[in-house]
Design an enzyme around this catalytic site. Structure first.
Site, PDB file in Angstrom:
ATOM      1  N   LYS A   1       0.813  -1.211   0.000  1.00 48.64           N
ATOM      2  CA  LYS A   1       0.000   0.000   0.000  1.00 48.64           C
ATOM      3  C   LYS A   1       0.852   1.270   0.000  1.00 48.64           C
ATOM      4  O   LYS A   1       0.599   2.212   0.760  1.00 48.64           O
ATOM      5  CB  LYS A   1      -0.977   0.011   1.178  1.00 48.64           C
TER       6      LYS A   1
ATOM      7  N   LYS B   1     -14.765  -3.503   2.930  1.00 54.52           N
ATOM      8  CA  LYS B   1     -13.559  -3.479   2.098  1.00 54.52           C
ATOM      9  C   LYS B   1     -12.492  -2.602   2.762  1.00 54.52           C
ATOM     10  O   LYS B   1     -12.802  -1.715   3.552  1.00 54.52           O
ATOM     11  CB  LYS B   1     -13.884  -2.936   0.700  1.00 54.52           C
ATOM     12  N   ASP B   2     -11.236  -2.863   2.417  1.00 55.06           N
ATOM     13  CA  ASP B   2     -10.128  -2.100   2.967  1.00 55.06           C
ATOM     14  C   ASP B   2     -10.306  -0.611   2.696  1.00 55.06           C
ATOM     15  O   ASP B   2     -10.748  -0.217   1.621  1.00 55.06           O
ATOM     16  CB  ASP B   2      -8.802  -2.562   2.364  1.00 55.06           C
ATOM     17  N   ARG B   3      -9.913   0.199   3.689  1.00 57.79           N
ATOM     18  CA  ARG B   3      -9.995   1.647   3.492  1.00 57.79           C
ATOM     19  C   ARG B   3      -8.877   2.142   2.592  1.00 57.79           C
ATOM     20  O   ARG B   3      -9.120   2.877   1.620  1.00 57.79           O
ATOM     21  CB  ARG B   3      -9.932   2.365   4.841  1.00 57.79           C
TER      22      ARG B   3
END
Length: 334
Positions: free
Chosen positions: A31, A89-91
Site C-alpha cells: 500500500k 472493504k479495505d480503506r
C-alpha cells in the site's frame, strides 16, 4: 498442564502464527499508494429491476465502507439502517463494491449528485430485497508489493507462489480482525476473565468476533505445526473438500476421533474464552483450514511484484501475502 485463559493475558497477544512455507525472509512495501491494493467485489448482478431497493456499484479510493454507507443514507435522506452491503472493504485501497438503499415508492433515483473525487457510482439497478452480508461471491485482488530485492528474491518468491497455487495457505484470520496491536483481544480478556463488560454494542461485536477468530487461528496453528492442516485426519469435518476447524459457540463439536481430541484440547486450554462465547449465544460453526486462492497469477514490474487472485467471502488476502513477504504498510493517518 493446561491453561484456562490465553497465555498472553497481560500484554499484547502474539499474532505471529506458524507459516506453511517457513517464515519469509524478503521484505517489501504494501500500500505505497491506494492503487497498489485493488479489491473488486464479485457479485452475481442478477437483479429483478423492480422493488424498493436501489443497488449501486461504488468505486472508492481511500474511503471506509461504513462511511460511504452513511453518505448514501444522507444523500437519499434515509436512516443508515436502510443501506445494505455485502462486506467491508479495505480503506487504504481502491475498491469496488455494491450497496443497496431502501427507497419505498421511488421507482427512479438520480445519482448524478453523489459522486466526488474519492468515490463514484459505476452502475445502478433495482432489486426486490436488501443487500445482506455475504451476498457476494467473493473478491478479486490486484496487489502490488514494492521495494523488493528482485535479484535476490525472485527465485524463492516464485517457488513460494507455485506452492501456494498448488496447495493454498493456512486460512488464518488477518491481523486487522484483532484491532491495532491486538487491542480487541486485550478487551476480550478483560471482559471474559475480569468481568469488565463492554457497553458499546458495535465494539462488543468486534471483540466477540476477534476472540472467536483468535481461537480458530490457534487451532489452525496447531495443525500447521503438525503438518496436517491440508490433509484430513480421522474424524475431520470437511468443508469445501478441506479439513475444517471450529468457530466457537454453543453446541457440540462436529468432529470425531483424532480431530475431536485436538479440538477438545483447545477447549481445555481456553476454557474461559469458550464458556464466554457460548454464554453470548454464538452458535458452533466451522471454517476451512485451507485458503485456496483462485486464478492466482503474478508479474514483475522492476522492483515490484503484482499479484492477482480471487478469494471467497470472509477470507483474507493477508493470509497469502504473509507466506511471501515480511511486508510493512506505509503509515496512514486520519
Amino acid at each position: 498442564m493446561t491453561h484456562s485463559v490465553p497465555q498472553e493475558t497481560e500484554s499484547q497477544f502474539s499474532l505471529d502464527f506458524p507459516y506453511a512455507l517457513g517464515k519469509p525472509e524478503w521484505s517489501g512495501i504494501l500500500k505505497a499508494a491506494n492503487a497498489d491494493f485493488v479489491v473488486q467485489e464479485i457479485f452475481p448482478e442478477s437483479f429483478s429491476n423492480e422493488g424498493e431497493h436501489h443497488y449501486v456499484l461504488v468505486e472508492k479510493d481511500g474511503e471506509n465502507s461504513h462511511w460511504v454507507a452513511r453518505l448514501l443514507a444522507e444523500y437519499c435522506n434515509v436512516d443508515v439502517s436502510a443501506v445494505g452491503l455485502a462486506g467491508l472493504k479495505d480503506r487504504y485501497a481502491v475498491t469496488q463494491q455494491w450497496f443497496s438503499v431502501q427507497l419505498p415508492g421511488q421507482a427512479k433515483m438520480d445519482w448524478s449528485g453523489f459522486n466526488s473525487p474519492n468515490y463514484k457510482i459505476l452502475k445502478a439497478a433495482r432489486h426486490h430485497k436488501k443487500l445482506r452480508r455475504g451476498d457476494h461471491l467473493g473478491n478479486r485482488f490486484i496487489i502490488v508489493i514494492r521495494d523488493i530485492d528482485k535479484n535476490a528474491a525472485q527465485a524463492d518468491l516464485e517457488q513460494r507462489l507455485s506452492a501456494i497455487k498448488y496447495q493454498g495457505v493456512p486460512n488464518y484470520f488477518g491481523e486487522q480482525r484483532f484491532g491495532i496491536s491486538g487491542e480487541n483481544l486485550v478487551q476480550a480478556q478483560a471482559w471474559f476473565q475480569d468481568g469488565k463488560r463492554i457497553k458499546n454494542r458495535k465494539q462488543k461485536s468486534f471483540v466477540l468476533s476477534a476472540a472467536r477468530s483468535y481461537l480458530f487461528n490457534v487451532m489452525l496453528a496447531k495443525r500447521v505445526v503438525l503438518s496436517n492442516w491440508q490433509q484430513a485426519i480421522p474424524g475431520d469435518v470437511l468443508d469445501s473438500d478441506y479439513p475444517s476447524g471450529p468457530m466457537w459457540g454453543r453446541g457440540r463439536l462436529a468432529s470425531q476421533d483424532d480431530a475431536l481430541l485436538l479440538e477438545q484440547a483447545l477447549v481445555e486450554e481456553y476454557s474461559v474464552w469458550c464458556d464466554a462465547l457460548e454464554h453470548q449465544g454464538l452458535k458452533q460453526e466451522r471454517r476451512p483450514l485451507v485458503l485456496m486462492p483462485a486464478n492466482l497469477s503474478w508479474r514483475w514490474q522492476d522492483d515490484a511484484l503484482e499479484l492477482s487472485f480471487q478469494l471467497p467471502p470472509g477470507q483474507f488476502a493477508t493470509a497469502v501475502l504473509r507466506e511471501l513477504f515480511n511486508y510493512r504498510e506505509l503509515n496512514r493517518h486520519g
